[in-house]
Design a protein around this motif. Structure first.
Motif, PDB file in Angstrom:
ATOM      1  N   ALA A 130       0.900  -1.236   0.137  1.00 25.35           N
ATOM      2  CA  ALA A 130       0.253   0.065   0.278  1.00 25.35           C
ATOM      3  C   ALA A 130       0.730   1.304  -0.022  1.00 25.35           C
ATOM      4  O   ALA A 130       0.699   2.138  -0.807  1.00 25.35           O
ATOM      5  CB  ALA A 130      -0.769   0.048   1.198  1.00 25.35           C
ATOM      6  N   THR A 131       1.776   1.166   0.740  1.00 20.20           N
ATOM      7  CA  THR A 131       2.644   2.395   0.898  1.00 20.20           C
ATOM      8  C   THR A 131       3.546   2.652  -0.319  1.00 20.20           C
ATOM      9  O   THR A 131       3.627   3.812  -0.766  1.00 20.20           O
ATOM     10  CB  THR A 131       3.816   2.142   1.996  1.00 20.20           C
ATOM     11  OG1 THR A 131       2.959   1.994   3.445  1.00 20.20           O
ATOM     12  CG2 THR A 131       4.616   3.219   1.980  1.00 20.20           C
ATOM     13  N   HIS A 132       3.835   1.576  -1.108  1.00 21.29           N
ATOM     14  CA  HIS A 132       4.616   1.835  -2.216  1.00 21.29           C
ATOM     15  C   HIS A 132       3.670   2.337  -3.267  1.00 21.29           C
ATOM     16  O   HIS A 132       4.321   3.023  -4.287  1.00 21.29           O
ATOM     17  CB  HIS A 132       5.015   0.462  -2.744  1.00 21.29           C
ATOM     18  CG  HIS A 132       5.751   0.103  -3.972  1.00 21.29           C
ATOM     19  ND1 HIS A 132       6.716   0.786  -4.224  1.00 21.29           N
ATOM     20  CD2 HIS A 132       5.041  -0.146  -5.274  1.00 21.29           C
ATOM     21  CE1 HIS A 132       7.033   0.396  -5.794  1.00 21.29           C
ATOM     22  NE2 HIS A 132       6.217   0.026  -6.287  1.00 21.29           N
ATOM     23  N   HIS A 133       2.510   2.478  -2.964  1.00 23.82           N
ATOM     24  CA  HIS A 133       1.500   2.867  -4.133  1.00 23.82           C
ATOM     25  C   HIS A 133       0.884   4.325  -3.692  1.00 23.82           C
ATOM     26  O   HIS A 133      -0.311   4.528  -3.813  1.00 23.82           O
ATOM     27  CB  HIS A 133       0.382   2.076  -4.624  1.00 23.82           C
ATOM     28  CG  HIS A 133       0.982   0.666  -5.481  1.00 23.82           C
ATOM     29  ND1 HIS A 133       1.306   1.304  -6.962  1.00 23.82           N
ATOM     30  CD2 HIS A 133       1.320  -0.551  -5.064  1.00 23.82           C
ATOM     31  CE1 HIS A 133       1.596  -0.159  -7.253  1.00 23.82           C
ATOM     32  NE2 HIS A 133       1.822  -1.115  -6.496  1.00 23.82           N
ATOM     33  N   GLN A 134       1.487   4.975  -2.684  1.00 18.65           N
ATOM     34  CA  GLN A 134       1.090   6.089  -2.108  1.00 18.65           C
ATOM     35  C   GLN A 134      -0.182   5.820  -1.197  1.00 18.65           C
ATOM     36  O   GLN A 134      -0.832   6.758  -0.944  1.00 18.65           O
ATOM     37  CB  GLN A 134       0.943   7.307  -2.860  1.00 18.65           C
ATOM     38  CG  GLN A 134       2.293   7.719  -4.067  1.00 18.65           C
ATOM     39  CD  GLN A 134       2.147   8.884  -4.793  1.00 18.65           C
ATOM     40  OE1 GLN A 134       1.332   9.680  -4.463  1.00 18.65           O
ATOM     41  NE2 GLN A 134       2.537   8.589  -5.978  1.00 18.65           N
ATOM     42  N   GLY A 135      -0.123   4.714  -0.601  1.00 21.58           N
ATOM     43  CA  GLY A 135      -1.175   4.363   0.303  1.00 21.58           C
ATOM     44  C   GLY A 135      -0.909   4.907   1.766  1.00 21.58           C
ATOM     45  O   GLY A 135       0.285   4.785   1.944  1.00 21.58           O
TER      46      GLY A 135
END
Length: 301
Positions: A45-50
């Motif tokens: 999620a963080t990798h996709h700006q989540g």
């Protein structure tokens, strides 16, 4: 901390089979594997700006700036879980996830999120099966053409607190539908109702093996229709419960001329194609007009 209202895409990812993991591995090793799975989901999620909002048992709640980012993350989450190395656990007990996501205005307060978008995303997650990504029509309309082409209609459902039923769509993250391929013989995929589409020198079929096509000005559409009257993603045709449904989502609407000579105008609405005819994308239609799209109802061979 003050209350903030902004539009986000809410995503829930819920781990499946955690009870079987604990039974197979024991409490300590089971907890380690479940924690590793949740860590993989959070990192993705963080990798996709989540943004991870919270973990609820075996489930994570994230916010994304856009539906495209949320869908990209959801797809990668499934791929990561499908390839996650597992020790002392057979494939039948491999952990999986089911995901629901919805885009709308959410209320942020004290590090948490509230509102109907959160409830809708949670409801979609409970509906989703292991390996599925479910989303709403509102979210689908905001997706890029590439991702819109990877969706298929599932059903209309009634959500708590809402008067009208809401269309639900599945985002296909694999290249083919494994459930269909495994459970039906190959011949069955090409039997049943078929709608043959003709545009210039190109033709394609809508049938059980390809249940949705898109039409519009953008080159990524299945039927590419140039011209300023056509919207980027102008319309879709879906095979739904044995019927072919034209779904207009355009600025200028879609004109339908059926074999009986009757004309129909569809604008941000649905229309059942019950007989042969042709379509005008944003303009009046005649069989001889440029860029007319013809369609024929037939039984697939």
């Amino acid at each position: 901390m003050p209350t903030q209202a902004e539009e986000f895409t809410v995503l829930f990812a819920d781990l499946c089979q955690s009870r079987r993991i604990y039974l197979a591995l024991g409490d300590e090793k089971g907890h380690q594997l479940v924690s590793r799975c949740l860590s993989v989901l959070t990192t993705t999620a963080t990798h996709h700006q989540g943004e991870l909002i919270k973990t609820i048992g075996d489930e994570i709640l994230c916010l994304f700036p856009s539906p495209d980012m949320a869908v990209a993350a959801a797809m990668e989450m499934h791929q990561a879980m499908a390839t996650l190395p597992i020790d002392h656990l057979d494939e039948t007990n491999r952990p999986g996830i089911h995901i629901g996501l919805h885009s709308d205005i959410v209320i942020r307060r004290d590090g948490d999120v509230f509102g109907d978008p959160v409830n809708i995303a949670a409801r979609l997650t409970t509906m989703a099966k292991n390996g599925q990504i479910l989303t709403s029509e509102r979210t689908l309309r905001k997706l890029c053409p590439e991702y819109q082409a990877k969706t298929r209609f599932i059903d209309n459902i009634r959500l708590k607190g809402q008067h009208d039923k809401v269309p639900v769509y599945e985002v296909i993250w694999e290249e083919h539908d494994l459930t269909v391929m495994c459970n039906r013989p190959v011949d069955a995929l090409h039997s049943g109702p078929c709608l043959k589409i003709f545009h210039g020198e190109h033709s394609l079929d809508v049938d059980r093996s390809r249940t949705t096509i898109s039409l519009g000005r953008h080159a990524s559409n299945d039927i590419h229709v140039p011209g300023i009257l056509a919207s980027r993603i102008h319309a879709r045709i879906e095979l739904r419960k044995g019927k072919f449904i034209l779904i207009d989502q355009s600025t200028n609407g879609t004109h339908v001329l059926t074999r009986d000579g009757r004309s129909h105008f569809v604008h941000r609405d649905e229309f059942i194609l019950t007989q042969d005819g042709c379509l005008g994308i944003g303009h009046q239609v005649t069989p001889e007009a440029p860029h007319t799209i013809a369609f024929i109802l037939a039984s697939a061979a």
